[in-house]
Scaffold this motif. Structure first.
Motif, PDB file in Angstrom:
ATOM      1  N   ALA A  79       0.838  -1.206   0.000  1.00 47.61           N
ATOM      2  CA  ALA A  79       0.000   0.000   0.000  1.00 47.61           C
ATOM      3  C   ALA A  79       0.868   1.249   0.000  1.00 47.61           C
ATOM      4  CB  ALA A  79      -0.931  -0.001   1.210  1.00 47.61           C
ATOM      5  N   SER A  80       1.956   1.231   0.768  1.00 44.47           N
ATOM      6  CA  SER A  80       2.845   2.400   0.818  1.00 44.47           C
ATOM      7  C   SER A  80       3.496   2.638  -0.532  1.00 44.47           C
ATOM      8  CB  SER A  80       3.917   2.217   1.899  1.00 44.47           C
ATOM      9  OG  SER A  80       4.824   1.189   1.565  1.00 44.47           O
ATOM     10  N   GLU A  81       3.838   1.532  -1.235  1.00 46.00           N
ATOM     11  CA  GLU A  81       4.436   1.667  -2.573  1.00 46.00           C
ATOM     12  C   GLU A  81       3.423   2.213  -3.563  1.00 46.00           C
ATOM     13  OE1 GLU A  81       5.755  -2.285  -3.345  1.00 46.00           O
ATOM     14  OE2 GLU A  81       7.530  -2.140  -2.044  1.00 46.00           O
ATOM     15  N   LYS A  82       2.196   1.747  -3.468  1.00 44.99           N
ATOM     16  CA  LYS A  82       1.137   2.190  -4.388  1.00 44.99           C
ATOM     17  C   LYS A  82       0.803   3.660  -4.166  1.00 44.99           C
ATOM     18  CE  LYS A  82      -2.139   1.101  -7.457  1.00 44.99           C
ATOM     19  NZ  LYS A  82      -3.349   0.347  -7.089  1.00 44.99           N
ATOM     20  N   LEU A  83       0.811   4.078  -2.907  1.00 44.72           N
ATOM     21  CA  LEU A  83       0.414   5.446  -2.566  1.00 44.72           C
ATOM     22  C   LEU A  83       1.598   6.417  -2.506  1.00 44.72           C
ATOM     23  CD1 LEU A  83      -2.073   4.540   0.308  1.00 44.72           C
ATOM     24  CD2 LEU A  83      -2.708   5.455  -1.931  1.00 44.72           C
ATOM     25  N   PHE A  84       2.830   5.867  -2.627  1.00 48.46           N
ATOM     26  CA  PHE A  84       4.050   6.680  -2.509  1.00 48.46           C
ATOM     27  C   PHE A  84       4.112   7.373  -1.149  1.00 48.46           C
ATOM     28  CE2 PHE A  84       2.982   6.494  -7.047  1.00 48.46           C
ATOM     29  CZ  PHE A  84       4.145   5.903  -7.546  1.00 48.46           C
ATOM     30  N   ILE A  85       3.747   6.603  -0.126  1.00 48.35           N
ATOM     31  CA  ILE A  85       3.750   7.096   1.255  1.00 48.35           C
ATOM     32  C   ILE A  85       4.654   6.170   2.075  1.00 48.35           C
ATOM     33  CG2 ILE A  85       2.345   7.531   3.319  1.00 48.35           C
ATOM     34  CD1 ILE A  85       1.695   9.437   1.087  1.00 48.35           C
ATOM     35  N   ALA A  86       5.416   6.725   3.004  1.00 49.96           N
ATOM     36  CA  ALA A  86       6.281   5.901   3.851  1.00 49.96           C
ATOM     37  C   ALA A  86       5.440   4.923   4.668  1.00 49.96           C
ATOM     38  CB  ALA A  86       7.105   6.785   4.781  1.00 49.96           C
ATOM     39  N   GLN A  87       5.939   3.695   4.800  1.00 49.78           N
ATOM     40  CA  GLN A  87       5.185   2.673   5.525  1.00 49.78           C
ATOM     41  C   GLN A  87       4.885   3.062   6.972  1.00 49.78           C
ATOM     42  OE1 GLN A  87       6.512  -1.382   5.119  1.00 49.78           O
ATOM     43  NE2 GLN A  87       5.511  -2.004   7.023  1.00 49.78           N
ATOM     44  N   PRO A  88       5.835   3.662   7.700  1.00 49.83           N
ATOM     45  CA  PRO A  88       5.511   4.059   9.081  1.00 49.83           C
ATOM     46  C   PRO A  88       4.317   5.009   9.170  1.00 49.83           C
ATOM     47  CG  PRO A  88       7.878   4.105   8.739  1.00 49.83           C
ATOM     48  CD  PRO A  88       7.263   3.881   7.394  1.00 49.83           C
ATOM     49  N   THR A  89       4.154   5.865   8.150  1.00 48.21           N
ATOM     50  CA  THR A  89       3.006   6.788   8.129  1.00 48.21           C
ATOM     51  C   THR A  89       1.701   6.012   8.035  1.00 48.21           C
ATOM     52  OG1 THR A  89       4.335   8.491   7.053  1.00 48.21           O
ATOM     53  CG2 THR A  89       1.937   8.724   6.902  1.00 48.21           C
ATOM     54  N   ILE A  90       1.692   4.988   7.173  1.00 51.86           N
ATOM     55  CA  ILE A  90       0.481   4.176   7.021  1.00 51.86           C
ATOM     56  C   ILE A  90       0.210   3.378   8.283  1.00 51.86           C
ATOM     57  CG2 ILE A  90      -0.513   2.218   5.767  1.00 51.86           C
ATOM     58  CD1 ILE A  90       0.619   3.324   3.237  1.00 51.86           C
ATOM     59  N   SER A  91       1.253   2.778   8.849  1.00 53.50           N
ATOM     60  CA  SER A  91       1.095   1.999  10.087  1.00 53.50           C
ATOM     61  C   SER A  91       0.526   2.870  11.209  1.00 53.50           C
ATOM     62  CB  SER A  91       2.438   1.416  10.521  1.00 53.50           C
ATOM     63  OG  SER A  91       2.957   0.558   9.536  1.00 53.50           O
ATOM     64  N   LYS A  92       1.058   4.101  11.326  1.00 54.02           N
ATOM     65  CA  LYS A  92       0.591   5.021  12.360  1.00 54.02           C
ATOM     66  C   LYS A  92      -0.868   5.415  12.109  1.00 54.02           C
ATOM     67  CE  LYS A  92       1.664   9.430  14.613  1.00 54.02           C
ATOM     68  NZ  LYS A  92       2.556  10.620  14.604  1.00 54.02           N
ATOM     69  N   THR A  93      -1.217   5.613  10.840  1.00 53.96           N
ATOM     70  CA  THR A  93      -2.591   5.986  10.500  1.00 53.96           C
ATOM     71  C   THR A  93      -3.569   4.890  10.906  1.00 53.96           C
ATOM     72  OG1 THR A  93      -1.886   7.353   8.629  1.00 53.96           O
ATOM     73  CG2 THR A  93      -4.160   6.549   8.599  1.00 53.96           C
ATOM     74  N   ILE A  94      -3.208   3.626  10.607  1.00 47.01           N
ATOM     75  CA  ILE A  94      -4.080   2.499  10.969  1.00 47.01           C
ATOM     76  C   ILE A  94      -4.236   2.421  12.479  1.00 47.01           C
ATOM     77  CG2 ILE A  94      -4.375   0.004  10.865  1.00 47.01           C
ATOM     78  CD1 ILE A  94      -4.691   1.434   8.158  1.00 47.01           C
ATOM     79  N   LYS A  95      -3.122   2.592  13.197  1.00 48.65           N
ATOM     80  CA  LYS A  95      -3.171   2.548  14.665  1.00 48.65           C
ATOM     81  C   LYS A  95      -4.049   3.679  15.209  1.00 48.65           C
ATOM     82  CE  LYS A  95      -1.814   0.932  18.705  1.00 48.65           C
ATOM     83  NZ  LYS A  95      -2.526   1.848  19.583  1.00 48.65           N
ATOM     84  N   ASN A  96      -3.934   4.871  14.632  1.00 52.07           N
ATOM     85  CA  ASN A  96      -4.749   6.006  15.064  1.00 52.07           C
ATOM     86  C   ASN A  96      -6.236   5.757  14.819  1.00 52.07           C
ATOM     87  OD1 ASN A  96      -2.481   7.390  15.908  1.00 52.07           O
ATOM     88  ND2 ASN A  96      -2.327   8.645  14.060  1.00 52.07           N
ATOM     89  N   LEU A  97      -6.534   5.120  13.675  1.00 54.21           N
ATOM     90  CA  LEU A  97      -7.929   4.790  13.372  1.00 54.21           C
ATOM     91  C   LEU A  97      -8.487   3.820  14.409  1.00 54.21           C
ATOM     92  CD1 LEU A  97      -7.939   4.292   9.464  1.00 54.21           C
ATOM     93  CD2 LEU A  97      -9.230   6.004  10.755  1.00 54.21           C
ATOM     94  N   GLU A  98      -7.693   2.805  14.744  1.00 54.94           N
ATOM     95  CA  GLU A  98      -8.143   1.831  15.737  1.00 54.94           C
ATOM     96  C   GLU A  98      -8.349   2.483  17.100  1.00 54.94           C
ATOM     97  OE1 GLU A  98      -6.460  -2.458  14.212  1.00 54.94           O
ATOM     98  OE2 GLU A  98      -5.021  -1.130  15.218  1.00 54.94           O
TER      99      GLU A  98
END
Length: 294
Positions: free
Chosen positions: A21-40
């Motif tokens: 997902a990070s590769e597809k969105l050109f976003i750093a993986q830690p940013t995505i991981s943090k976003t998912i954690k924040n959503l939860e």
């Protein structure tokens, strides 16, 4: 929570991986991981079952994904909706199609449509019917062309064309000079079929079972020209649509099948209960009108 958080979450689910997902969105993986954690944390729910090797949605995650996916799609469709209101005839159409169909018939209609709407662009994606259905369901395709019937709870459809399926053998095969064969005559032959992603595989296998035998499958492939090469090499026999057979070399022969004969019907399908943008609506209307006039 904002729309970007939902976009990240939906992409993680579709890709089955935060890395992809990070590769597809050109976003750093830690940013995505943090976003998912924040959503939860915000929802006070666990969205992914992290005890598995691959990412799997929890029951709460599945419900959240369905709602997020709808919101994200509406968000992406907003510019198109506004264009529709203003009568702007532009956009992009993603069409999934079978690699074993009469593509000339489709291209002719597409060319006529392009003459009417020169500012609309297209992406044609070849794949098996089952993948096409899945891609429409997750909104990666607007429409598809695949075997009918389809589940009318999930898709709407109309017929495109019907085609005879014929036996294809090496030119030196004992059946090569026959005009017709019964399906049961192929009981001891080795079959070269498309893989399970293709409904043609199911149609042939089911027809053989109704004729009284289970086909002996020597190979499964995703490309019709590879099936042709294996038939030429005398590895086995194939059953292919008439329009594909017309493109084969003189090293093979085709024979009609009877008792029973085998046909398949291709149709145009699209997702049920989804907002339809101007491009998709016009394309379906235009195509159906062209087919009705034949």
């Amino acid at each position: 929570m904002d729309i970007q958080h939902m976009v990240y979450f939906v992409e993680v689910v579709k890709q089955g991986s935060m890395t992809k997902a990070s590769e597809k969105l050109f976003i750093a993986q830690p940013t995505i991981s943090k976003t998912i954690k924040n959503l939860e944390d915000e929802l006070q729910l666990i969205l992914f079952d992290r005890s598995k090797k691959s990412l799997k949605l929890t029951d709460a995650g599945k419900i959240f994904f369905e709602q997020c996916n709808e919101i994200v799609n509406l968000y992406k469709d907003l510019p198109v909706m506004m264009d529709n209101l203003l009568g702007v005839k532009t956009g992009h159409l993603k069409i999934g199609l079978s690699p074993i169909m009469n593509v000339k018939k489709l291209i002719k209609i597409l060319a006529d449509f392009h003459n009417c709407y020169p500012n609309i662009t297209y992406e044609l994606i070849e794949n098996g019917g089952k993948t096409i259905e899945q891609s429409i369901q997750i909104d990666e395709l607007d429409v598809g062309i695949t075997a009918l019937p389809v589940d009318n709870r999930l898709f709407q459809s109309f017929p495109f064309y019907e085609e005879e399926l014929k036996l294809v053998v090496n030119k030196n095969h004992p059946l090569a000079d026959k005009e017709k064969v019964s399906l049961i005559q192929l009981e001891n032959e080795g079959f070269i079929l498309f893989n399970e992603n293709f409904y043609l595989n199911d149609i042939i296998t089911d027809s053989c079972k109704r004729a009284g035998f289970i086909p002996h499958i020597v190979s499964k492939i995703s490309q019709w020209n590879s099936i042709e090469e294996m038939i030429i090499a005398q590895i086995g026999i194939g059953i292919l649509p008439k329009s594909i057979i017309e493109m084969l070399s003189d090293d093979v022969r085709s024979v009609s099948i009877e008792s029973p004969s085998i046909v398949w019907q291709l149709g145009v399908i699209w997702k049920n209960n989804k907002y339809m943008n101007f491009v998709t609506k016009e394309w379906l209307h235009f195509m159906q009108k062209q087919l009705d006039s034949k």
